[in-house]
Design an enzyme around this catalytic site. Sequence first.
Site, mmCIF file in Angstrom:
data_model
loop_
_atom_site.group_PDB
_atom_site.id
_atom_site.type_symbol
_atom_site.label_atom_id
_atom_site.label_comp_id
_atom_site.label_asym_id
_atom_site.label_seq_id
_atom_site.Cartn_x
_atom_site.Cartn_y
_atom_site.Cartn_z
ATOM 1 N N HIS A 64 0.832 -1.212 0.000
ATOM 2 C CA HIS A 64 0.000 0.000 0.000
ATOM 3 C C HIS A 64 0.859 1.251 0.000
ATOM 4 O O HIS A 64 1.907 1.321 0.640
ATOM 5 C CB HIS A 64 -1.020 -0.025 1.149
ATOM 6 C CG HIS A 64 -0.513 0.220 2.523
ATOM 7 N ND1 HIS A 64 -0.355 1.487 3.060
ATOM 8 C CD2 HIS A 64 -0.177 -0.631 3.528
ATOM 9 C CE1 HIS A 64 0.047 1.399 4.314
ATOM 10 N NE2 HIS A 64 0.179 0.119 4.623
ATOM 11 N N ASP A 176 5.775 3.293 6.419
ATOM 12 C CA ASP A 176 4.554 2.494 6.456
ATOM 13 C C ASP A 176 3.523 3.176 5.574
ATOM 14 O O ASP A 176 2.887 4.139 5.990
ATOM 15 C CB ASP A 176 4.060 2.364 7.897
ATOM 16 C CG ASP A 176 2.802 1.528 8.028
ATOM 17 O OD1 ASP A 176 2.401 0.898 7.045
ATOM 18 O OD2 ASP A 176 2.217 1.524 9.129
ATOM 19 N N GLU A 208 -5.200 1.596 2.668
ATOM 20 C CA GLU A 208 -4.992 0.494 3.606
ATOM 21 C C GLU A 208 -5.153 0.938 5.046
ATOM 22 O O GLU A 208 -5.671 0.187 5.880
ATOM 23 C CB GLU A 208 -3.597 -0.112 3.394
ATOM 24 C CG GLU A 208 -3.357 -1.437 4.136
ATOM 25 C CD GLU A 208 -2.789 -1.255 5.540
ATOM 26 O OE1 GLU A 208 -2.654 -2.267 6.253
ATOM 27 O OE2 GLU A 208 -2.488 -0.113 5.948
ATOM 28 N N GLU A 209 -4.717 2.157 5.361
ATOM 29 C CA GLU A 209 -4.756 2.624 6.748
ATOM 30 C C GLU A 209 -6.168 2.918 7.241
ATOM 31 O O GLU A 209 -6.373 3.099 8.447
ATOM 32 C CB GLU A 209 -3.894 3.888 6.895
ATOM 33 C CG GLU A 209 -2.407 3.687 6.614
ATOM 34 C CD GLU A 209 -1.686 2.890 7.684
ATOM 35 O OE1 GLU A 209 -2.311 2.587 8.727
ATOM 36 O OE2 GLU A 209 -0.509 2.560 7.486
ATOM 37 N N ASP A 231 4.316 -5.436 3.593
ATOM 38 C CA ASP A 231 4.034 -4.345 4.516
ATOM 39 C C ASP A 231 5.216 -4.239 5.482
ATOM 40 O O ASP A 231 6.241 -4.898 5.290
ATOM 41 C CB ASP A 231 2.719 -4.590 5.258
ATOM 42 C CG ASP A 231 1.987 -3.303 5.618
ATOM 43 O OD1 ASP A 231 2.641 -2.379 6.157
ATOM 44 O OD2 ASP A 231 0.764 -3.215 5.381
ATOM 45 N N HIS A 318 4.426 4.491 12.647
ATOM 46 C CA HIS A 318 3.451 5.575 12.746
ATOM 47 C C HIS A 318 4.037 6.776 13.481
ATOM 48 O O HIS A 318 3.402 7.364 14.368
ATOM 49 C CB HIS A 318 2.159 5.099 13.415
ATOM 50 C CG HIS A 318 1.283 4.301 12.488
ATOM 51 N ND1 HIS A 318 -0.069 4.156 12.688
ATOM 52 C CD2 HIS A 318 1.551 3.633 11.342
ATOM 53 C CE1 HIS A 318 -0.585 3.425 11.719
ATOM 54 N NE2 HIS A 318 0.400 3.090 10.889
#
Length: 354
Positions: A64, A176, A208-209, A231, A318
Site C-alpha cells: 500500500h 509504512d 490500507e490505513e 508491509d 506511525h
Amino acid sequence: MELAQISFLKRLLATPGPSGDEDQAARVWRAEARTFADQVYSDVLGNSFAVLEGSGPRILLAGHIDEIGLMISHIDDQGFLFFSPIGGWDAQVLVGQRVRLLGKNGDVIGVIGKKPIHLLKPDERNQVTKIEQMWIDIGATSKSEASELVQVGDVGVIDAPVYELPEGRIVSRSIDNRIGAFTVLEALRLLSQNRPNAHVAAVATTQEEITFGGAMTAAFSFDPQIALVVDVTFATDHPDSDQRQWNVVKLGGGPVLSRGSANSGRVFRRLVDLAEREAIPYSVQISPRYTGTDADAIHHVRGGIASAVISIPNRYMHSPNEMIALHDVECAVRLIAAFVHSVSNVNEFIPQDE
C-alpha cells in the site's frame, strides 16, 4: 541497492500521500514503473498497477502506498486550524510537529500547537494531550486569510525529511507503507530482467490505513490466483520491546514471514523453503487472528486467493521517524522473485486428498 533505486525511494518517501489522497505519490510510482513494465495503469480508487505479461498463473504483488495523515475539520475566526486523524496516530507524536498541508494552490506549512507546559495545571502535566486539544497554526491572523490557503477537508502529513543513516538504514515518515509499494515494484523490476512464465502485477494499493478498499478492488479486478502482500512489521531489537509477543525481529535480519490468519500455509512453507535454499535471512511472526494488512481483504476475494504477508522490520512505526534497513528490502525483493519463478501450477497451493 543502486543509486538510481535509492533516489526513486527517496522521491517516493518524500511525496505526500495520506489515505484517500494518494495521487501525488502514486504518480511517482507509476512514472518509475513505466521504465520497465509491459503495462502501467490506475483504477477509480487510485490503485496503480504495473504488469509483466505471461501465460502462466496470475500473481499479485501488493504494497500500500498510503500513509497516515491529518484532515482539517474547522477553521476558527483567528485562522487556527483544527483537525482529525487519518489512520492510527499516537497523539503524543503530534505535539510540536511541523505539518505539510495539501492546500488549494499548493503545499502550506504549519505547526501543531497546544497549551505550553508553563500554563498547564499540575494535574494536567501528567495527562496525555488529546488531538482535540491541539490545533495547526499556519501563520494566518484571520479565518478569511487562512481560507485563502486551505479549506475544511484538506489533508496533510508530518513535514519530515528523508535521512540516510549508517549501516544502510533509512529514516522517514511514510515508510509504512511506501516501502511496501517500493519493494513490490523492485521485485517486478528484477523479474523483468529474467521474465517468469507467470502473469504478474505489482500494485500500489490505496486506503490500507483506513478501509482496505484499494486492496479489495485491486484483487477483484486483477483476479489473481496467488498474492504476496508486502508491509512493515514491528522490529523488536530496541529497548522495551516484547519479544515474547512479536518474536525476535531485527533491522538487517531479513524479511519477516507471517504465519496464520490470511496467510496460506502452503505459500508460507514455499517462502520458507526458498529463503533457506537461497540463503536469504528471515524471521517469522504469527498472525493468529488477522494480519492488519491488505492480505486481510485480498485473501477472500472472489473464490479465494492463496496469500501471504512478507514484512520489512520497522522501528518507530506511525511516527515521523520510522526506520528500516535497506538490506531487508533487498532480501525481500530476492525472495519474491524466487517465489514467482517457483510457481508452475496454482493447484500446488490447493489442499488435496492423499
